[in-house]
Design a protein around this motif. Structure first.
Motif, PDB file in Angstrom:
ATOM      1  N   ASN A  90       0.837  -1.206   0.000  1.00  0.00           N
ATOM      2  CA  ASN A  90       0.000   0.000   0.000  1.00  0.00           C
ATOM      3  C   ASN A  90       0.873   1.256   0.000  1.00  0.00           C
ATOM      4  O   ASN A  90       0.601   2.225  -0.731  1.00  0.00           O
ATOM      5  CB  ASN A  90      -0.927  -0.021   1.211  1.00  0.00           C
ATOM      6  N   ALA A  91       1.919   1.272   0.816  1.00  0.00           N
ATOM      7  CA  ALA A  91       2.822   2.434   0.862  1.00  0.00           C
ATOM      8  C   ALA A  91       3.521   2.608  -0.482  1.00  0.00           C
ATOM      9  O   ALA A  91       3.707   3.737  -0.955  1.00  0.00           O
ATOM     10  CB  ALA A  91       3.843   2.256   1.981  1.00  0.00           C
ATOM     11  N   ARG A  92       3.904   1.504  -1.118  1.00  0.00           N
ATOM     12  CA  ARG A  92       4.561   1.593  -2.425  1.00  0.00           C
ATOM     13  C   ARG A  92       3.590   2.155  -3.459  1.00  0.00           C
ATOM     14  O   ARG A  92       3.964   2.960  -4.307  1.00  0.00           O
ATOM     15  CB  ARG A  92       5.053   0.209  -2.848  1.00  0.00           C
ATOM     16  N   MET A  93       2.334   1.735  -3.391  1.00  0.00           N
ATOM     17  CA  MET A  93       1.339   2.227  -4.356  1.00  0.00           C
ATOM     18  C   MET A  93       1.050   3.721  -4.160  1.00  0.00           C
ATOM     19  O   MET A  93       0.744   4.421  -5.112  1.00  0.00           O
ATOM     20  CB  MET A  93       0.033   1.444  -4.212  1.00  0.00           C
ATOM     21  N   LYS A  94       1.137   4.221  -2.914  1.00  0.00           N
ATOM     22  CA  LYS A  94       0.857   5.626  -2.629  1.00  0.00           C
ATOM     23  C   LYS A  94       2.062   6.528  -2.876  1.00  0.00           C
ATOM     24  O   LYS A  94       1.935   7.749  -2.788  1.00  0.00           O
ATOM     25  CB  LYS A  94       0.457   5.781  -1.157  1.00  0.00           C
ATOM     26  N   HIS A  96       4.750   9.043  -4.054  1.00  0.00           N
ATOM     27  CA  HIS A  96       4.661  10.171  -4.985  1.00  0.00           C
ATOM     28  C   HIS A  96       5.510   9.923  -6.229  1.00  0.00           C
ATOM     29  O   HIS A  96       5.109  10.292  -7.342  1.00  0.00           O
ATOM     30  CB  HIS A  96       5.096  11.475  -4.299  1.00  0.00           C
ATOM     31  N   ALA A  97       6.631   9.289  -6.080  1.00  0.00           N
ATOM     32  CA  ALA A  97       7.502   9.010  -7.240  1.00  0.00           C
ATOM     33  C   ALA A  97       6.793   8.059  -8.212  1.00  0.00           C
ATOM     34  O   ALA A  97       6.863   8.240  -9.439  1.00  0.00           O
ATOM     35  CB  ALA A  97       8.815   8.401  -6.765  1.00  0.00           C
ATOM     36  N   ARG A  98       6.076   7.074  -7.699  1.00  0.00           N
ATOM     37  CA  ARG A  98       5.352   6.143  -8.562  1.00  0.00           C
ATOM     38  C   ARG A  98       4.220   6.857  -9.297  1.00  0.00           C
ATOM     39  O   ARG A  98       4.013   6.668 -10.496  1.00  0.00           O
ATOM     40  CB  ARG A  98       4.789   4.993  -7.723  1.00  0.00           C
ATOM     41  N   ILE A 102       3.867   7.311 -13.390  1.00  0.00           N
ATOM     42  CA  ILE A 102       2.684   6.876 -14.155  1.00  0.00           C
ATOM     43  C   ILE A 102       2.088   8.057 -14.929  1.00  0.00           C
ATOM     44  O   ILE A 102       1.696   7.924 -16.088  1.00  0.00           O
ATOM     45  CB  ILE A 102       1.640   6.241 -13.229  1.00  0.00           C
ATOM     46  N   ALA A 103       2.019   9.227 -14.264  1.00  0.00           N
ATOM     47  CA  ALA A 103       1.454  10.400 -14.929  1.00  0.00           C
ATOM     48  C   ALA A 103       2.279  10.787 -16.155  1.00  0.00           C
ATOM     49  O   ALA A 103       1.736  11.129 -17.205  1.00  0.00           O
ATOM     50  CB  ALA A 103       1.384  11.571 -13.954  1.00  0.00           C
ATOM     51  N   VAL A 104       3.594  10.744 -16.047  1.00  0.00           N
ATOM     52  CA  VAL A 104       4.452  11.136 -17.165  1.00  0.00           C
ATOM     53  C   VAL A 104       4.438  10.066 -18.245  1.00  0.00           C
ATOM     54  O   VAL A 104       4.262  10.350 -19.435  1.00  0.00           O
ATOM     55  CB  VAL A 104       5.898  11.400 -16.666  1.00  0.00           C
ATOM     56  N   ARG A 105       4.610   8.810 -17.874  1.00  0.00           N
ATOM     57  CA  ARG A 105       4.779   7.733 -18.851  1.00  0.00           C
ATOM     58  C   ARG A 105       3.452   7.335 -19.505  1.00  0.00           C
ATOM     59  O   ARG A 105       3.368   7.232 -20.720  1.00  0.00           O
ATOM     60  CB  ARG A 105       5.397   6.527 -18.144  1.00  0.00           C
ATOM     61  N   GLU A 106       2.395   7.122 -18.724  1.00  0.00           N
ATOM     62  CA  GLU A 106       1.155   6.586 -19.286  1.00  0.00           C
ATOM     63  C   GLU A 106       0.164   7.663 -19.710  1.00  0.00           C
ATOM     64  O   GLU A 106      -0.588   7.468 -20.655  1.00  0.00           O
ATOM     65  CB  GLU A 106       0.496   5.639 -18.274  1.00  0.00           C
TER      66      GLU A 106
END
Length: 124
Positions: A90-94, A96-98, A102-106
């Motif tokens: 859950n912490a990994r999914m939240k 900010h770097a992730r 996702i916002a930049v790439r996808e």
């Protein structure tokens, strides 16, 4: 007088005197008075046996409960380990770097070079 049957026929032979006394001793029933000490001993024996049975019953129930408790504790440890793994996920999914990746790439979003704030600026 006592006699012994020799065969299936109808004649009998008289027993010697010594054998007659032995047989009479076996046949004589004695009028036995109840012994209170023996009775108390029997009561004590059966009471002790009952108490031992109860102790065995309680200890077997306690042993099975202990086994079940150990099984439940091991299941609880597995659930806690799974819960900790889910917390890390859950912490990994939240992170900010992730989200930024996702916002930049996808989604094709870009990070702004300059940041503008609305409102009054404080002057020193």
């Amino acid at each position: 007088m006592l006699a012994r049957q020799l065969s299936e026929e109808e004649y009998f032979e008289e027993l010697p005197q010594e054998e007659q006394r032995i047989i009479r001793r076996k046949i004589v029933r004695r009028n036995v008075q109840p012994n209170p000490v023996r009775r108390q001993g029997m009561i004590a024996f059966f009471t002790g046996a009952l108490l031992c049975g109860m102790v065995l019953l309680v200890s077997s129930v306690l042993a099975s409960e202990t086994y079940e408790l150990g099984h439940i504790q091991s299941e609880a440890r597995l659930v806690e380990k799974s819960n900790e793994t889910l917390r890390v996920e859950n912490a990994r999914m939240k992170s900010h770097a992730r989200i930024k990746d996702i916002a930049v790439r996808e989604l094709g979003m870009t990070v702004p070079q300059e940041t503008y704030f609305a409102g009054e600026q404080k002057k020193n």
